[in-house]
Design a protein around this motif. Structure first.
Motif, PDB file in Angstrom:
ATOM      1  N   LEU A   1       1.140   5.501 -14.640  1.00  0.00           N
ATOM      2  CA  LEU A   1       0.931   4.819 -13.353  1.00  0.00           C
ATOM      3  C   LEU A   1      -0.164   5.472 -12.506  1.00  0.00           C
ATOM      4  CD1 LEU A   1       4.449   3.874 -11.925  1.00  0.00           C
ATOM      5  CD2 LEU A   1       2.484   2.363 -12.144  1.00  0.00           C
TER       6      LEU A   1
ATOM      7  N   TYR B   1       5.829   6.759  -6.500  1.00  0.00           N
ATOM      8  CA  TYR B   1       4.472   7.273  -6.687  1.00  0.00           C
ATOM      9  C   TYR B   1       3.629   7.085  -5.433  1.00  0.00           C
ATOM     10  CZ  TYR B   1       4.484   8.493 -11.664  1.00  0.00           C
ATOM     11  OH  TYR B   1       4.701   9.115 -12.858  1.00  0.00           O
ATOM     12  N   LEU B   2       3.749   5.937  -4.794  1.00  0.00           N
ATOM     13  CA  LEU B   2       2.924   5.660  -3.617  1.00  0.00           C
ATOM     14  C   LEU B   2       3.283   6.572  -2.448  1.00  0.00           C
ATOM     15  CD1 LEU B   2       2.496   1.778  -3.447  1.00  0.00           C
ATOM     16  CD2 LEU B   2       0.688   3.483  -3.620  1.00  0.00           C
TER      17      LEU B   2
ATOM     18  N   VAL C   1      -1.841   3.397  -9.422  1.00  0.00           N
ATOM     19  CA  VAL C   1      -1.358   3.875  -8.119  1.00  0.00           C
ATOM     20  C   VAL C   1      -2.531   4.361  -7.280  1.00  0.00           C
ATOM     21  CG1 VAL C   1      -0.048   5.707  -6.994  1.00  0.00           C
ATOM     22  CG2 VAL C   1       1.014   4.367  -8.784  1.00  0.00           C
TER      23      VAL C   1
ATOM     24  N   TRP D   1      -1.962  -3.136 -14.453  1.00  0.00           N
ATOM     25  CA  TRP D   1      -1.567  -1.882 -15.134  1.00  0.00           C
ATOM     26  C   TRP D   1      -1.645  -2.168 -16.626  1.00  0.00           C
ATOM     27  CZ3 TRP D   1       4.093   0.370 -14.979  1.00  0.00           C
ATOM     28  CH2 TRP D   1       4.140   1.578 -15.704  1.00  0.00           C
TER      29      TRP D   1
ATOM     30  N   VAL E   1       6.884   2.530  -8.663  1.00  0.00           N
ATOM     31  CA  VAL E   1       5.716   2.289  -7.818  1.00  0.00           C
ATOM     32  C   VAL E   1       5.973   2.818  -6.410  1.00  0.00           C
ATOM     33  CG1 VAL E   1       4.277   0.500  -6.774  1.00  0.00           C
ATOM     34  CG2 VAL E   1       4.921   0.328  -9.176  1.00  0.00           C
TER      35      VAL E   1
END
Length: 373
Positions: free
Chosen positions: A140, A25-26, A144, A135, A22
């Protein structure tokens, strides 16, 4: 208020793999400065170490919570039992930011399991939890996008459209790469041939221009009065040198008996009354007179070279035309070459002084001209 971190990720270290994904990805998700107000959500805080066994979170985590805009809690059965996750939620709520807590529920979490800490359950029961993201399936990408839209404060639909367009554009570009590569490989021989022929034509044209320019400058220099005068002076200098050398050669190649007869007294047509011959040496050619004439010619040649060199130096000093200066440098090089051919060691003291002065001035103009002198 300006925050140092966009979000603080709170999770149990048993769920570290989810926290890492996470976080990655962010922070790497591209955004639009015009639409979202920022190009990337960077930085985002994630504690990478196990928390201490004491009841205090520590100054670093407390400072990070204070400097974070949102608290992102990864809700799993293990995080529900973590007192540190519960403590982080409590601290963030005490800052008056309960509405900025995001509950992120990973996939494969059973709805029958308890996934909320006591503090999170208290916030949910009070109705202060405004953001809950599940989720459910797939990758993701969708959750995301929703997380990024929540943190940026933009509508999810706008975020989804922007990310879909960006991914489509990227896919199209990658699809075009093999096509463009194939076209480039197909056209490369043709372009190479054209470029090579163009280079040859350009080189030929440049060579022709250089030749024409050189010929034009040479003709212009040959017609100039300075060049004609310098040529005449050089002709005089070389003539004096050749005359001196020819006299020396004739003297050295004379037969020995001829030189002996030249050095012996010559009978005079007049005789004394006693019948003894009277000898006179007024027609005798002596070796020392030959050397004297040669040295005299060489010194005169040195005077001519020195005088001409001074004239050229004076002309170089007064002119501002760069082409004229280059031509005068060529004349100075000719003067130095003439001096090298002449016996400078036999020059007078004044001539040596003048030659040294001239060579020093030429060295100031262009050291390459006077090298080796």
């Amino acid at each position: 208020m300006n925050f140092k971190y966009w979000a603080f990720i709170s999770y149990s270290h048993t769920d570290e793999s989810i926290g890492k994904r996470v976080h990655k990805y962010l922070e790497k998700l591209p955004l639009s400065k015009r639409k979202h107000g920022v190009k990337k959500l960077f930085p985002i805080f994630r504690d990478k170490d196990e928390l201490p066994t004491s009841s205090d979170l520590g100054s670093q985590l407390n400072s990070a919570l204070l400097d974070s805009k949102y608290l992102l809690v990864i809700c799993t059965p293990t995080s529900a039992k973590s007192k540190w996750v519960n403590e982080e939620i409590r601290k963030f709520s005490e800052l008056g930011r309960a509405s900025r807590i995001i509950a992120f529920i990973p996939k494969d979490v059973s709805p029958m399991e308890e996934i909320y800490t006591p503090e999170m359950a208290k916030i949910i029961s009070s109705g202060d939890l405004e953001h809950r993201i599940t989720w459910s399936k797939g990758g993701l990408r969708t959750p995301v996008d929703l997380l990024a839209a929540t943190i940026c404060g933009t509508p999810l639909s706008g975020m989804r459209r922007y990310q879909s367009f960006r991914r489509l554009r990227k896919a199209v570009i990658w699809m075009m790469v093999p096509f463009i590569t194939a076209i480039a490989l197909f056209l490369m021989p043709t372009f190479s041939t054209l470029l090579f022929s163009h280079k040859i034509q350009t080189d030929d044209a440049f060579s022709q221009v250089v030749k024409e320019d050189y010929a034009k400058n040479a003709a212009k220099m040959a017609d100039s009065e300075e060049f004609k005068k310098a040529s005449k002076d050089m002709t005089k200098i070389m003539g004096a040198m050749f005359d001196a050398a020819e006299n020396q050669r004739k003297k050295l190649n004379e037969p020995l008996d001829r030189r002996l007869s030249m050095n012996s007294p010559t009978p005079s047509p007049d005789s004394n009354q006693g019948g003894e011959s009277v000898y006179s040496d007024k027609h005798t050619i002596r070796p020392e007179s030959v050397h004297s004439n040669l040295a005299s010619a060489q010194l005169r040649g040195l005077d001519v070279v020195i005088s001409k060199a001074r004239e050229i130096l004076e002309a170089y000093k007064t002119t501002n035309d760069q082409n004229a200066k280059l031509q005068l440098q060529e004349h100075l090089a000719m003067m130095l070459y003439s001096l090298k051919l002449m016996p400078v060691e036999q020059a007078t003291t004044q001539q040596k002084k003048d030659i040294k002065e001239i060579v020093d001035k030429i060295h100031e103009i262009n050291p390459a001209l006077s090298s080796g002198f």
